[in-house]
Design a protein around this motif. Structure first.
Motif, short mmCIF file in Angstrom:
data_model
loop_
_atom_site.label_atom_id
_atom_site.label_comp_id
_atom_site.label_asym_id
_atom_site.label_seq_id
_atom_site.Cartn_x
_atom_site.Cartn_y
_atom_site.Cartn_z
N LEU A 35 0.83 -1.39 0.00
CA LEU A 35 -0.03 0.29 -0.15
C LEU A 35 0.94 1.33 0.09
O LEU A 35 0.61 2.20 -0.81
CB LEU A 35 -0.75 -0.33 1.22
CG LEU A 35 -1.85 1.16 1.40
CD1 LEU A 35 -2.81 1.34 0.39
CD2 LEU A 35 -2.62 1.17 2.79
N VAL A 36 1.80 1.24 0.64
CA VAL A 36 2.86 2.42 0.76
C VAL A 36 3.71 2.27 -0.35
O VAL A 36 3.86 3.47 -1.12
CB VAL A 36 3.79 2.35 2.22
CG1 VAL A 36 4.70 3.42 2.02
CG2 VAL A 36 2.89 2.49 3.41
N ALA A 37 4.33 1.21 -0.90
CA ALA A 37 5.23 1.32 -2.01
C ALA A 37 4.88 1.53 -3.09
O ALA A 37 5.47 1.93 -4.40
CB ALA A 37 5.99 0.13 -1.85
N GLU A 38 3.54 1.41 -3.51
CA GLU A 38 2.87 1.61 -4.71
C GLU A 38 2.45 3.12 -4.95
O GLU A 38 2.00 3.72 -6.17
CB GLU A 38 1.49 0.75 -4.91
CG GLU A 38 0.39 0.98 -4.03
CD GLU A 38 -0.75 0.27 -3.87
OE1 GLU A 38 -0.48 -1.16 -4.51
OE2 GLU A 38 -1.84 0.28 -3.20
N LEU A 39 2.51 4.06 -3.89
CA LEU A 39 1.89 5.28 -3.97
C LEU A 39 2.97 6.14 -5.32
O LEU A 39 2.23 6.95 -5.90
CB LEU A 39 2.05 5.96 -2.55
CG LEU A 39 1.19 5.54 -1.69
CD1 LEU A 39 1.32 6.30 -0.22
CD2 LEU A 39 -0.24 5.66 -2.24
N PRO A 40 4.25 5.96 -4.98
CA PRO A 40 5.10 6.77 -6.03
C PRO A 40 4.49 6.62 -7.67
O PRO A 40 4.19 7.60 -8.49
CB PRO A 40 6.23 6.30 -5.86
CG PRO A 40 6.61 6.06 -4.59
CD PRO A 40 5.22 5.33 -4.27
N ARG A 41 4.23 5.16 -7.86
CA ARG A 41 3.98 5.14 -9.18
C ARG A 41 2.27 5.48 -9.46
O ARG A 41 2.23 6.01 -10.43
CB ARG A 41 3.88 3.41 -9.46
CG ARG A 41 3.20 2.81 -10.96
CD ARG A 41 4.15 3.31 -11.91
NE ARG A 41 3.46 3.04 -13.02
CZ ARG A 41 3.90 1.86 -13.86
NH1 ARG A 41 4.67 0.95 -13.13
NH2 ARG A 41 3.48 1.45 -14.82
N LEU A 42 1.56 5.34 -8.49
CA LEU A 42 0.15 6.06 -8.79
C LEU A 42 0.14 7.18 -8.64
O LEU A 42 -0.82 7.87 -9.54
CB LEU A 42 -0.71 5.19 -7.45
CG LEU A 42 -0.83 3.84 -7.59
CD1 LEU A 42 -1.87 3.25 -6.36
CD2 LEU A 42 -1.35 3.24 -8.60
N TRP A 43 0.96 8.06 -8.06
CA TRP A 43 0.64 9.50 -7.87
C TRP A 43 1.53 10.07 -9.03
O TRP A 43 1.08 11.04 -9.65
CB TRP A 43 1.45 9.96 -6.50
CG TRP A 43 0.40 9.64 -5.48
CD1 TRP A 43 -0.75 9.19 -5.33
CD2 TRP A 43 0.61 9.83 -3.98
NE1 TRP A 43 -1.30 9.35 -4.24
CE2 TRP A 43 -0.40 9.53 -3.10
CE3 TRP A 43 1.98 10.50 -3.53
CZ2 TRP A 43 -0.22 9.62 -1.82
CZ3 TRP A 43 1.85 10.39 -2.00
CH2 TRP A 43 0.64 10.10 -1.19
N LEU A 44 2.80 9.67 -9.33
CA LEU A 44 3.78 10.45 -10.22
C LEU A 44 3.87 9.57 -11.77
O LEU A 44 4.56 10.02 -12.46
CB LEU A 44 4.73 10.69 -9.51
CG LEU A 44 4.65 11.54 -8.41
CD1 LEU A 44 5.96 11.91 -7.69
CD2 LEU A 44 3.90 12.92 -8.52
N GLY A 45 3.79 8.31 -11.57
CA GLY A 45 4.18 7.35 -12.60
C GLY A 45 3.08 7.34 -13.60
O GLY A 45 2.02 7.96 -13.79
N ARG A 46 3.32 6.24 -14.68
CA ARG A 46 2.94 5.95 -15.83
C ARG A 46 1.50 5.42 -15.41
O ARG A 46 1.51 4.56 -14.27
CB ARG A 46 3.61 5.16 -16.75
CG ARG A 46 4.74 5.77 -17.40
CD ARG A 46 5.44 4.92 -18.21
NE ARG A 46 5.50 3.21 -17.80
CZ ARG A 46 6.49 2.87 -17.11
NH1 ARG A 46 7.29 3.89 -16.66
NH2 ARG A 46 6.35 1.85 -16.63
N PRO A 47 0.38 5.20 -16.00
CA PRO A 47 -0.84 4.52 -15.70
C PRO A 47 -0.45 3.05 -15.48
O PRO A 47 0.25 2.58 -16.39
CB PRO A 47 -1.87 4.65 -16.94
CG PRO A 47 -1.24 6.16 -17.51
CD PRO A 47 0.08 6.16 -17.27
N VAL A 48 -1.42 2.57 -14.51
CA VAL A 48 -1.42 1.05 -14.34
C VAL A 48 -2.51 0.27 -14.91
O VAL A 48 -3.42 0.94 -15.05
CB VAL A 48 -1.33 0.56 -12.77
CG1 VAL A 48 0.23 1.18 -12.21
CG2 VAL A 48 -2.37 1.51 -12.16
#
Length: 303
Positions: free
Chosen positions: A66-79
């Protein structure tokens, strides 16, 4: 510190989701092994809900993800995001009134608002309630990352509550976590898995706005970083009941609906969240915890 955190988040946002989830799994277990308080709360809450030790242990890695995925969800490419029950959203929107989305601290609650805004937000934008970061150097990053096209983030303040009410009355969508403990004076004591928990009255208040449609939603975190599955459920009370106007009873009805969602994937619930805390300056519940005489764990397996 602000520059360091933002740089770290931007760096991690480039990582593949499977790598971030692997890192998060390790992070979750490090937190579990190094904090007796964390372990005690996690086991106690899972036990209170009637789940086994295996469910509690399975949730450890999920909490880290839950914590580690935040950078990707907030600032990265769509998942990658799949949908189950999206027709319930379309049916709710067809009424032409505001739609209230409720989700507990289950799975990835960041992805639900993002996925909705991308697929349905052009027709009906969504405003979500969030608790601002306590650290000033992190506050702007969180607020900006959560705000995107057709998605507005409202803080857990009086101004934020007014923003939600205004959005609902204007026929837009609103999303919040009704199992988030509100400040003293903004909730009531209501049962949550058999024990009184201080529960917000805001969700019922929004649901009672004329014409409002209530929908349950949560984002399942798929294994091995394969993305997410947004699961949508209609809000239906048993035996043809309607949402009560009495604050305590309505809070209990909403808590019961959240329990049903949690039972779908209990290993992805944030059992370490301090759900039964007493808000500062507020008197505790007069009821004794229903878990006093419960066995340590049941034999209910993880899902």
């Amino acid at each position: 510190m602000e520059f360091f955190v933002q740089s770290l988040f931007r760096f991690l946002s480039w990582f593949p989701l499977p790598v971030l989830h692997g890192m998060g799994w390790v992070l979750g277990w490090l937190s579990f092994l190094t904090s007796a308080r964390y372990r005690k709360r996690l086991f106690a809450h899972a036990r209170q809900a009637g789940f086994s030790r295996s469910v509690a242990l399975a949730s450890v890695g999920e909490s880290g993800k839950l914590v580690a995925e935040l950078p990707r969800l907030w600032l990265g490419r769509p998942v990658r995001v799949g949908w189950e029950g999206a027709a319930h959203i379309e049916a709710a929107q067809a009424h032409g009134a505001g739609v209230l989305f409720l989700t507990p601290h289950l799975g990835c609650f960041e992805i639900t608002a993002q996925a909705y805004a991308q697929r349905f937000g052009v027709r009906q934008p969504v405003t979500v309630l969030f608790r601002p970061a306590r650290q000033p150097w992190l506050r702007d990053l969180v607020a900006n990352a959560r705000t995107r096209p057709n998605l507005v983030a409202a803080p857990t303040t009086l101004g934020g509550v007014k923003q939600l009410i205004k959005a609902m009355k204007s026929g837009q969508a609103v999303g919040l976590l009704p199992d988030q403990v509100p400040p003293g004076g903004q909730g009531v004591w209501a049962p949550f898995f058999g024990r009184d928990a201080y529960t917000m009255t805001l969700s019922a208040r929004l649901a009672h706005i004329a014409g409002s449609q209530v929908v349950l939603i949560w984002g399942e975190r798929l294994s091995w970083g394969r993305g997410y599955l947004v699961r949508v459920r209609p809000f239906r009370l048993p035996d043809g009941e309607v949402l009560a106007t009495d604050a305590v009873r309505a809070a209990g009805q909403i808590n019961h609906a959240m329990e049903a969602l949690i039972k779908e994937r209990p290993a992805q619930y944030l059992w370490s969240y301090d759900r039964y805390k007493v808000p500062a300056g507020h008197p505790p519940s007069v009821s004794e915890p229903a878990s006093a005489d419960r066995p340590l764990f049941t034999d209910q397996p993880a899902s």
